[in-house]
Design a protein around this motif. Structure first.
Motif, short mmCIF file in Angstrom:
data_model
loop_
_atom_site.label_atom_id
_atom_site.label_comp_id
_atom_site.label_asym_id
_atom_site.label_seq_id
_atom_site.Cartn_x
_atom_site.Cartn_y
_atom_site.Cartn_z
N LYS A 1 0.62 4.20 -2.82
CA LYS A 1 0.56 5.48 -2.59
C LYS A 1 1.56 6.31 -3.11
O LYS A 1 1.28 7.43 -3.66
CB LYS A 1 0.35 5.55 -1.02
N THR B 1 0.77 -1.29 -0.16
CA THR B 1 -0.04 -0.04 -0.03
C THR B 1 0.73 1.15 -0.24
O THR B 1 0.73 2.20 -0.70
CB THR B 1 -1.01 -0.14 1.13
N ASP B 2 1.97 1.01 0.83
CA ASP B 2 2.83 2.45 0.84
C ASP B 2 3.30 2.65 -0.40
O ASP B 2 3.41 3.91 -0.77
CB ASP B 2 4.05 2.16 1.88
#
Ligand SMILES: Nc1ncnc2c1ncn2[C@@H]1O[C@H](COP(=O)(O)OP(=O)(O)OP(=O)(O)O)[C@@H](O)[C@H]1O
Ligand SMILES: [Mg+2]
Lengths: 269, 382
Positions: free
Chosen positions: B305, B301-302
């Motif tokens: 993002k 997810t990081d």
């Protein structure tokens, strides 16, 4: 039974009882049993690891050596939770390392592990200081973290170079930044894959020296893969990897607290 | 992470700038297209809103210029209840104005002359559409003969002012007034007396082009009711209200809207592809970097993002540049067009948001690729 890890002399495939014992073992920070890694490229199979057993105690510093292609990087990647083994198990503090989601593994790497790679370790667009902080970026970098990072860089002799980008730093300086980054999360274990690979012998010696110092001073456990045997001192624990498993005739520099024939389990200084 | 994403974007300046140029051109294009169409719509509505009366023309003639109705019709219409004014008009095209053909003056330059009966116009509210738009000088008077009222736009184009003389289809006139309605359609007219217009187009006494009718009650229902009764007088005529014109033009503008929507969809696809290519290249080049980020504890997810932020920045920057250049070029275009392209704050903010949206959409797949990298393999590749 209990307290002691692999009593038996098996080399590649452990029996289930050992696994249970190993998982219950509280002295080993990191244990591996029967770890195999097979890469499939179409019909061809590369068996990179063929059953590795290993125990690493808290606070230990160990070298992993072996010829090119023997599986050192593959092993370090699995122990460091960067990749999952094809078979076999790894325990961290007695708990199955891979009994976790990818997300949990990432969080684990952030909080318990530190990594130093051979070269081009750093993010080119970030300054030295930002590179050190980069593991913390997703969680937000607090002011204290920035102070920690600055302190670490100063300790490693880079106090003047914090605002520099990686391309403005020498190879040795870059590796020191990488080392600071590995330490920023206050890890339990630092994994270093040929950290001196791109450095000359003297600079390489300095890096190894710094790693030794942090192992000694803050007690962080360290696993170093290296070709540069000149940095290994008498008394260091050395694990010899050959064709995907630990060689039986590995030197036994120190005592052998765990006993057994398996070189991998022989303790270092 | 914001600053990190921003820095990454400008690490590869040439590529970023190139895709910024492409993307902002695409967005400026949307501003151009939409402002042109809404400017047109605006101008058309402005025209129709000025027509509070009813125009009576012969059936099937789209414009008074092509229409013929009996002269006596005006008197008949006056007899209908609620009708307060019924003024005959004669319209024709200007072939030569001051020795040149208006059609040589560029796009949408056709000029019409309209003959009005000043006496009949007196009973119209404010003196009718042109009468109430007088800026300088005066409207026609009953005793006028060779008098002419010109639009401000034409006066500028032909360098005329009140008191000057001008030749329409070979006949001399004196300019007595300047009017300005702001409508691209109404500002293409020369207003003269009914008699002179009849003379110019050699129409015989028993016909006029159309009859302009007003009702005492200007409400929609009263206007529509009167139009219905007028249409009932003869089978050969129609009585058109501004509501009818609006409807007819609405259909044309509807087609235009469909065209612009198709263009916008095409533009959106183009924009997404530009972002997709740029970000894919960037991600492929930085495999090792993403491998390291994942190794040091960034989650999928990081990483997603980060890449999405980068492409959103790309879209936002393109949006900002596109809005600026689009607005500027719309202004410039306005100089060559009979109406002003309409750049509204809504259009600007929608385009900017559209840019960000394009960025995010185009970034999804590259972000997914970056997040899915196996760190061991990504770090291994040199
Ligand atoms: N992704 C992969 N696909 C296929 N084979 C692979 C892959 N990764 C590693 N291997 C193979 O696995 C074996 C072990 O690779 P590994 O990188 O672990 O060796 P190493 O001991 O680190 O070597 P070196 O000292 O050269 O770094 C090699 O034969 C390599 O070709
Ligand atoms: Mg290797």
């Amino acid at each position: 039974m209990g307290a002691q890890i692999p009593m038996e002399k098996q080399t590649s495939s452990p029996n289930p009882r050992d696994i249970r014992e190993a998982s219950g073992e509280d002295r080993a920070l990191l244990s591996a049993r029967g770890v195999e890694k097979v890469y499939k490229k179409g019909p061809a199979e590369v068996r990179s690891l063929r059953g590795v057993d290993l125990d690493v105690r808290k606070g230990e510093l160990a070298f992993i050596v072996g010829p090119s292609g023997s599986g050192k990087s593959t092993l370090l990647g699995i122990l460091g939770a960067l990749d999952r083994p094809t078979s076999g198990k790894v325990w961290l503090e007695g708990r199955d390392l891979f009994d976790r989601s990818d997300r949990e593994l990432a969080m684990l790497r952030r909080s318990k592990f530190g990594f130093v790679f051979q070269a081009f370790n750093l993010i080119p667009t970030l300054t030295a200081l930002e590179n050190v902080l980069c593991p913390l970026i997703p969680g937000g970098t607090a002011r204290e973290a920035a102070q920690d990072a600055a302190r670490l860089l100063s300790t490693l002799g880079l106090g003047e170079r914090m605002k520099h980008k990686p391309f403005e730093l020498s190879g040795g300086e870059q590796q020191r930044v990488a080392l600071a980054r590995a330490l920023i999360g206050k890890p339990e274990i630092v994994f270093a894959d040929e950290p001196t690979g791109e450095l000359d012998s003297q600079k390489g010696g300095e890096i190894i020296g710094m790693i030794r110092a942090m192992n000694r001073d803050i007690g962080v456990t360290v696993l170093i893969v290296t070709h540069a045997v000149q940095h290994i001192l008498p008394g260091d624990r050395v694990l010899k990897l050959k064709d995907g498993r630990f060689a039986e005739d590995a030197p036994t520099p120190g005592g052998a607290p765990a006993g057994g024939k398996d070189a991998a389990t022989k303790g270092g200084a | 992470m914001l600053r990190f994403a921003f820095g990454n974007l400008f690490a590869k300046k040439v590529r970023t700038v190139l895709s910024l140029i492409l993307l902002s051109m695409v967005l400026a294009g949307t501003i151009g297209l939409i402002s042109l169409s809404s400017g047109m719509r605006n101008s058309v509505s402005a025209t129709f809103m000025r027509l509070d009366g009813i125009v009576v023309i012969s059936k099937g003639s789209a414009d008074p210029i092509f229409s013929r109705v009996p002269s006596g019709l005006a008197e008949e219409i006056k007899g209908i209840g609620g009708v307060s004014a019924a003024a005959p008009e004669i319209w024709g095209l200007v072939a030569m104005l001051d020795g040149t053909s208006p059609l040589t003056k560029g796009w949408f330059s056709a000029v019409a002359y309209g003959g009005f009966d000043p006496a009949a116009m007196k009973s119209a509210r404010g003196g009718g559409i042109y009468g109430k738009a007088i800026e300088e000088g005066r409207f026609l008077r009953e005793d006028d003969d060779g008098a002419l009222v010109m639009s401000r736009k034409l006066a500028r184009e032909y360098r005329k002012k009140v008191g000057d003389r001008t030749k329409v289809n070979g006949k001399e006139f004196e300019i007595v007034g300047i009017y300005h309605t702001g409508s691209m359609f109404l500002d293409q007219s020369l207003i003269i007396t009914l008699a002179k217009a009849r003379d110019l187009c050699r129409m015989n006494e028993d016909s006029v082009s159309c009859i302009y009718v007003e009702t005492a009650d200007p409400s929609e229902s009263a206007v529509k009711a009167a139009a219905g009764r007028i249409a009932g007088l003869k089978t050969s005529i129609e009585a058109k209200t501004k509501y009818d014109w609006h409807e007819e033009f609405g259909a044309v503008l509807g087609n235009l809207d469909a065209f612009f929507s198709a263009q916008s969809a095409y533009i959106a696809v183009l924009g997404v592809i530009i972002v997709l290519l740029t970000m894919s290249m960037s991600v492929m080049e930085r495999r090792r970097e993403f491998g390291i980020l994942k190794a040091v504890g960034w989650t999928r997810t990081d990483v997603m993002k980060l890449v999405l932020l980068e492409s959103a920045f790309l879209g936002a920057a393109a949006g900002a540049i596109g809005c600026a250049t689009g607005t500027m070029s719309a202004r410039m275009l306005g100089g060559f067009l009979p109406y002003q392209p309409l750049v509204t704050p809504l259009l600007i903010s929608a385009t900017f948001l559209g840019g960000v949206l394009l960025g995010v959409c185009g970034g999804v797949y590259p972000a997914f690729r970056a997040a899915s990298l196996n760190p061991v393999e990504a770090i291994r590749t040199d």
